[in-house]
Design a protein around this motif. Structure first.
Motif, PDB file in Angstrom:
ATOM      1  N   ASN A 168       0.818  -1.210   0.000  1.00  0.00           N
ATOM      2  CA  ASN A 168       0.000   0.000   0.000  1.00  0.00           C
ATOM      3  C   ASN A 168       0.851   1.259   0.000  1.00  0.00           C
ATOM      4  O   ASN A 168       0.408   2.316  -0.460  1.00  0.00           O
ATOM      5  N   ALA A 169       2.065   1.167   0.530  1.00  0.00           N
ATOM      6  CA  ALA A 169       2.960   2.321   0.584  1.00  0.00           C
ATOM      7  C   ALA A 169       3.876   2.390  -0.630  1.00  0.00           C
ATOM      8  O   ALA A 169       4.248   3.485  -1.059  1.00  0.00           O
ATOM      9  N   ILE A 170       4.227   1.241  -1.205  1.00  0.00           N
ATOM     10  CA  ILE A 170       5.213   1.205  -2.287  1.00  0.00           C
ATOM     11  C   ILE A 170       4.567   1.384  -3.660  1.00  0.00           C
ATOM     12  O   ILE A 170       5.028   2.197  -4.476  1.00  0.00           O
ATOM     13  N   VAL A 171       3.504   0.649  -3.936  1.00  0.00           N
ATOM     14  CA  VAL A 171       2.953   0.582  -5.293  1.00  0.00           C
ATOM     15  C   VAL A 171       2.443   1.934  -5.799  1.00  0.00           C
ATOM     16  O   VAL A 171       2.757   2.318  -6.939  1.00  0.00           O
ATOM     17  N   PRO A 172       1.656   2.713  -5.031  1.00  0.00           N
ATOM     18  CA  PRO A 172       1.248   4.029  -5.557  1.00  0.00           C
ATOM     19  C   PRO A 172       2.437   4.924  -5.871  1.00  0.00           C
ATOM     20  O   PRO A 172       2.418   5.671  -6.860  1.00  0.00           O
ATOM     21  N   GLY A 173       3.486   4.865  -5.050  1.00  0.00           N
ATOM     22  CA  GLY A 173       4.676   5.657  -5.323  1.00  0.00           C
ATOM     23  C   GLY A 173       5.391   5.224  -6.588  1.00  0.00           C
ATOM     24  O   GLY A 173       5.989   6.040  -7.293  1.00  0.00           O
ATOM     25  N   LEU A 174       5.343   3.923  -6.887  1.00  0.00           N
ATOM     26  CA  LEU A 174       5.979   3.423  -8.112  1.00  0.00           C
ATOM     27  C   LEU A 174       5.303   3.984  -9.361  1.00  0.00           C
ATOM     28  O   LEU A 174       5.958   4.197 -10.385  1.00  0.00           O
ATOM     29  N   ILE A 175       3.999   4.224  -9.289  1.00  0.00           N
ATOM     30  CA  ILE A 175       3.301   4.803 -10.441  1.00  0.00           C
ATOM     31  C   ILE A 175       3.910   6.158 -10.786  1.00  0.00           C
ATOM     32  O   ILE A 175       4.109   6.491 -11.962  1.00  0.00           O
ATOM     33  N   GLY A 176       4.225   6.948  -9.742  1.00  0.00           N
ATOM     34  CA  GLY A 176       4.841   8.251  -9.980  1.00  0.00           C
ATOM     35  C   GLY A 176       6.200   8.140 -10.637  1.00  0.00           C
ATOM     36  O   GLY A 176       6.549   8.945 -11.511  1.00  0.00           O
ATOM     37  N   ILE A 177       6.982   7.162 -10.229  1.00  0.00           N
ATOM     38  CA  ILE A 177       8.310   6.983 -10.825  1.00  0.00           C
ATOM     39  C   ILE A 177       8.196   6.496 -12.264  1.00  0.00           C
ATOM     40  O   ILE A 177       8.889   6.992 -13.169  1.00  0.00           O
ATOM     41  N   ILE A 178       7.327   5.535 -12.504  1.00  0.00           N
ATOM     42  CA  ILE A 178       7.173   4.953 -13.843  1.00  0.00           C
ATOM     43  C   ILE A 178       6.692   6.001 -14.846  1.00  0.00           C
ATOM     44  O   ILE A 178       7.230   6.122 -15.956  1.00  0.00           O
ATOM     45  N   LEU A 179       5.674   6.768 -14.461  1.00  0.00           N
ATOM     46  CA  LEU A 179       5.126   7.767 -15.390  1.00  0.00           C
ATOM     47  C   LEU A 179       6.021   8.989 -15.534  1.00  0.00           C
ATOM     48  O   LEU A 179       5.750   9.849 -16.372  1.00  0.00           O
ATOM     49  N   LEU A 180       7.070   9.076 -14.728  1.00  0.00           N
ATOM     50  CA  LEU A 180       8.076  10.118 -14.930  1.00  0.00           C
ATOM     51  C   LEU A 180       9.169   9.633 -15.868  1.00  0.00           C
ATOM     52  O   LEU A 180       9.619  10.383 -16.752  1.00  0.00           O
ATOM     53  N   VAL A 181       9.569   8.377 -15.726  1.00  0.00           N
ATOM     54  CA  VAL A 181      10.715   7.849 -16.469  1.00  0.00           C
ATOM     55  C   VAL A 181      10.331   7.435 -17.888  1.00  0.00           C
ATOM     56  O   VAL A 181      10.956   7.871 -18.872  1.00  0.00           O
ATOM     57  N   ALA A 182       9.321   6.588 -18.011  1.00  0.00           N
ATOM     58  CA  ALA A 182       9.018   5.974 -19.310  1.00  0.00           C
ATOM     59  C   ALA A 182       8.617   6.982 -20.391  1.00  0.00           C
ATOM     60  O   ALA A 182       9.173   6.945 -21.504  1.00  0.00           O
ATOM     61  N   PRO A 183       7.678   7.895 -20.154  1.00  0.00           N
ATOM     62  CA  PRO A 183       7.348   8.862 -21.221  1.00  0.00           C
ATOM     63  C   PRO A 183       8.518   9.766 -21.584  1.00  0.00           C
ATOM     64  O   PRO A 183       8.682  10.129 -22.757  1.00  0.00           O
TER      65      PRO A 183
END
Length: 371
Positions: free
Chosen positions: A173-188
């Protein structure tokens, strides 16, 4: 805007992504990051290798050892060895914690005298060491509370503790929402940088330099493809988070979607700025990874709360968009205040300003000329 030119560029970009099979990576890489880090990052420390040396061998000491043995946080071994040998085992990396129960432990407790328990913890990794320390202290306090209750001693303070927003205290619950922020910053950012730098590397950028196509049409066509492709990832990552990782979602899906679209816009603008200075795809890839992944992990709130940062770290955290985005995303998943929270609304406005500023800078810095 010349819609015919924009349409031709978009079709060309999609065809190039399909031909190079990069379109597969657009969806494969974000999902891989989600699963690798979602299952791999753990803040909870379990199965701590613990050696207990019992010099008292009383009923109370056995009860204390039993508390540790029946906890998932400790793998306990009772050893009849000296303190120096136990510490030698820790130096060899075979033990994480050593607990020493002194002689006359029970007698002193029965007489109401002060007694001590020796605790040695491997703090090579400070966060892990402090977590183990908290678990040991909690176990000892739990035993002390039971002991006071058994002896009918009045407790002056009764702690009624409740966890809010993440009641189960799950790492996911603490890790996964934060990963969305990292992924959508890096990949695009990576994709937008590569689609423009590729034109430079192949020399086809001179077709744009020598053509009557406006810079606005060129940028709109180039950034539209990564934008729409990664907009699909907003929904894919949401499904992984809620159905595979079972993260609760208590907020507004519309706010999650809208904020994520703005955030992707920011990421694309970062990639645009990288494409201006880079001349080869490998350079663009390395630079984009450095300026997105490192700040993403440091200032996303996954590893350390922003509120606990001080000085330069606190200032730097507020200079990167991932902090603002993740604050809203954590609210969407775990709290559910939405834009009724003034802070969430302020952070959304900051993201809008951030995106417009970066895109304007990229548009001004990119010149329609060779070199």
């Amino acid at each position: 805007m010349n819609t015919g030119v924009v349409k031709a560029y978009i079709i060309k970009e999609l065809a190039e992504l399909v031909r190079s099979r990069m379109i597969i990576l657009v969806y494969l890489v974000p999902s891989m990051i989600m699963f690798l880090f979602g299952y791999g990052i753990r803040m909870e420390v379990t199965h701590t290798r613990t050696v207990i040396i019992d010099h008292d061998r009383s009923k109370t000491s056995y009860e204390l050892i039993s508390h540790f043995e029946h906890s998932k946080y400790f793998d306990v071994k009772r050893l009849n060895i000296s303190e120096s040998k136990a510490l030698h085992l820790m130096k060899k990396g075979a033990v994480d914690a050593v607990i020493i129960i002194p002689e006359s432990f029970e007698k002193k407790l029965l007489k109401g005298l002060k007694t001590e328990i020796g605790v040695f913890i491997d703090a090579s990794f400070p966060l892990r060491g402090t977590t183990i320390q908290s678990y040991i202290e909690g176990t000892l306090l739990n035993l002390a509370g039971n002991y006071m209750s058994d002896k009918k001693l009045d407790k002056l303070i009764d702690v009624n503790q409740r966890f809010l927003f993440n009641q189960s205290v799950r790492d996911e619950n603490a890790i996964v929402p934060g990963l969305i922020g990292i992924i959508l910053l890096v990949a695009p950012a990576i994709l937008s940088a590569l689609v423009i730098v590729r034109e430079k590397e192949y020399g086809t950028i001179f077709n744009f330099y020598s053509s009557p196509v406006s810079k606005r049409d060129f940028l709109f066509a180039k950034l539209s493809v990564p934008f729409f492709l990664h907009s699909v990832n907003i929904f894919i990552l949401f499904l992984w988070a809620t159905y595979f990782f079972k993260v609760p979602f208590k907020g507004s899906f519309f706010i999650y979607w809208l904020t994520s679209e703005v955030y992707i816009f920011i990421s694309l603008s970062v990639g645009l700025l990288v494409s201006i200075i880079a001349r080869t795809q490998i350079v663009a890839l390395i630079v984009t990874i450095i300026i997105t992944i490192i700040p993403g992990f440091l200032y996303s709130g996954i590893l350390m709360p922003i509120s606990s940062m001080k000085g330069e770290a606190y200032i730097e955290a507020h200079l990167f968009p991932v902090m603002y985005y993740n604050h809203i995303i954590y609210d969407c998943f775990l709290i559910g205040q939405g834009f009724s929270s003034e802070k969430n609304l302020l952070y959304f406005v900051v993201l809008l300003f951030y995106g417009m500023a970066l895109l304007t800078a990229g548009n001004l810095l990119m010149k329609k000329r060779a070199g």
